[in-house]
Design a protein around this motif. Structure first.
Motif, short mmCIF file in Angstrom:
data_model
loop_
_atom_site.label_atom_id
_atom_site.label_comp_id
_atom_site.label_asym_id
_atom_site.label_seq_id
_atom_site.Cartn_x
_atom_site.Cartn_y
_atom_site.Cartn_z
N ASN A 2 63.92 -4.67 148.95
CA ASN A 2 62.79 -4.09 148.22
C ASN A 2 61.48 -4.69 148.72
O ASN A 2 61.44 -5.81 149.22
N CYS A 3 60.41 -3.93 148.55
CA CYS A 3 59.08 -4.41 148.92
C CYS A 3 58.81 -5.69 148.14
O CYS A 3 58.98 -5.72 146.92
N PRO A 4 58.38 -6.76 148.84
CA PRO A 4 58.15 -8.04 148.12
C PRO A 4 56.94 -7.97 147.19
O PRO A 4 56.74 -8.86 146.37
N PHE A 5 56.13 -6.91 147.33
CA PHE A 5 54.91 -6.83 146.51
C PHE A 5 55.11 -5.96 145.26
O PHE A 5 54.67 -6.33 144.18
N CYS A 6 55.77 -4.82 145.44
CA CYS A 6 55.90 -3.92 144.28
C CYS A 6 57.35 -3.60 143.93
O CYS A 6 57.61 -2.95 142.92
N GLY A 7 58.29 -4.01 144.77
CA GLY A 7 59.70 -3.79 144.44
C GLY A 7 60.23 -2.42 144.84
O GLY A 7 61.42 -2.14 144.70
N GLN A 28 56.01 -1.26 156.45
CA GLN A 28 54.95 -0.94 155.49
C GLN A 28 55.54 -0.19 154.32
O GLN A 28 56.28 0.79 154.50
N CYS A 29 55.22 -0.67 153.13
CA CYS A 29 55.73 -0.06 151.91
C CYS A 29 55.08 1.32 151.73
O CYS A 29 53.88 1.46 151.88
N LEU A 30 55.88 2.31 151.41
CA LEU A 30 55.36 3.67 151.25
C LEU A 30 54.71 3.85 149.89
O LEU A 30 53.99 4.82 149.65
N SER A 31 54.97 2.88 149.00
CA SER A 31 54.40 3.02 147.67
C SER A 31 53.05 2.30 147.55
O SER A 31 52.06 2.88 147.16
N CYS A 32 53.02 0.99 147.96
CA CYS A 32 51.78 0.23 147.78
C CYS A 32 51.07 -0.06 149.10
O CYS A 32 50.03 -0.70 149.12
N SER A 33 51.67 0.38 150.21
CA SER A 33 51.10 0.22 151.55
C SER A 33 51.03 -1.23 152.05
O SER A 33 50.42 -1.50 153.08
#
Ligand SMILES: [Zn+2]
Length: 179
Positions: A2-7, A28-33
Motif C-alpha cells: 500500500n502507499c506509505p502515505f495514504c494506504g 507514484q500513488c494514483l490516489s495522492c500522487s
C-alpha cells in the motif's frame, strides 16, 4: 503493498533500474500522487541448521559472526578478516545447496579457518565449541597444534604460540634448512 502515505494500493511505476543486487523502482500513488521507492532483491534459499538436540534453526550469519568475534577478541587480526571468514563460510554453505546443515559441520568449517588465521582464537573457539571438559582435553588440542606448527607454513600474522626460546630454535632450524 500500500502507499506509505495514504494506504491506497493503486500506483504506477515511473522509473525502474537495475542496481547492484536487485531492481529499484520509483512508484507514484494514483490516489495522492506521492512518490516512493521499492527494491526487489533475490532472496537466497533459506538454510536451516540442525542443532545437537536435533532442533532446526534458521542459519543466522550475525550469530555466527558474534561467536567468532568473541573468540577473536583483542587478537591483532587484520581489519575485515573476521567478516571475510564469515562471508566465506556463508558462501560455501549456500553453494552446497542443501536445505539443512548440521551445526557440527559449520563448527568444523570455523575451526579449520580459525586455525590458519590465529591459534589463540582457534583454541578459544574450540574450548566453547568442543566443550572441553577438562584441562587434559584442552592440552591435547594445544599439543596437536604445536606439533602441526612445524609442518604447517605458519602465516606471518600469527603471533608466537611457542615460548620464545623454542620458537627461536624452530626459526633457526627453518633458516638453516633454507640455506
Ligand atoms: Zn497515496
Amino acid at each position: 503493498m500500500n502507499c506509505p502515505f495514504c494506504g491506497n494500493h493503486d500506483y504506477k511505476v515511473i522509473d525502474s533500474r537495475d542496481v547492484n543486487d536487485g531492481i529499484r523502482r520509483r512508484r507514484q500513488c494514483l490516489s495522492c500522487s506521492s512518490r516512493f521507492t521499492t527494491y526487489e532483491r533475490l532472496q537466497p534459499a533459506s538454510l536451516f541448521v540442525i542443532k545437537k538436540d536435533q532442533r532446526r534453526e534458521e542459519f543466522n550469519k550475525d550469530k555466527l559472526l558474534t561467536g567468532i568475534r568473541k573468540a577473536c577478541e583483542k587478537r591483532p587480526l587484520p581489519t575485515g578478516s573476521i567478516d571475510r571468514l564469515v562471508d566465506n563460510i556463508e558462501a560455501e554453505l549456500y553453494h552446497q545447496g542443501k536445505a539443512e546443515i548440521p551445526s557440527a559441520v559449520i563448527g568444523d568449517m570455523v575451526m579449520e579457518r580459525l586455525k590458519s588465521l590465529d591459534y589463540i582464537a582457534y583454541i578459544r573457539f574450540a574450548s566453547v565449541y568442543r566443550d572441553f571438559t577438562d584441562i587434559t582435553a584442552l592440552k591435547r588440542e594445544i599439543d596437536t597444534l604445536v606439533s602441526d606448527k612445524t609442518e604447517m607454513p605458519s602465516p606471518t600474522s600469527q603471533l608466537p604460540l611457542l615460548p620464545a626460546e623454542e620458537l627461536e630454535t624452530v626459526t633457526k632450524g627453518r633458516q638453516r634448512s633454507r640455506r
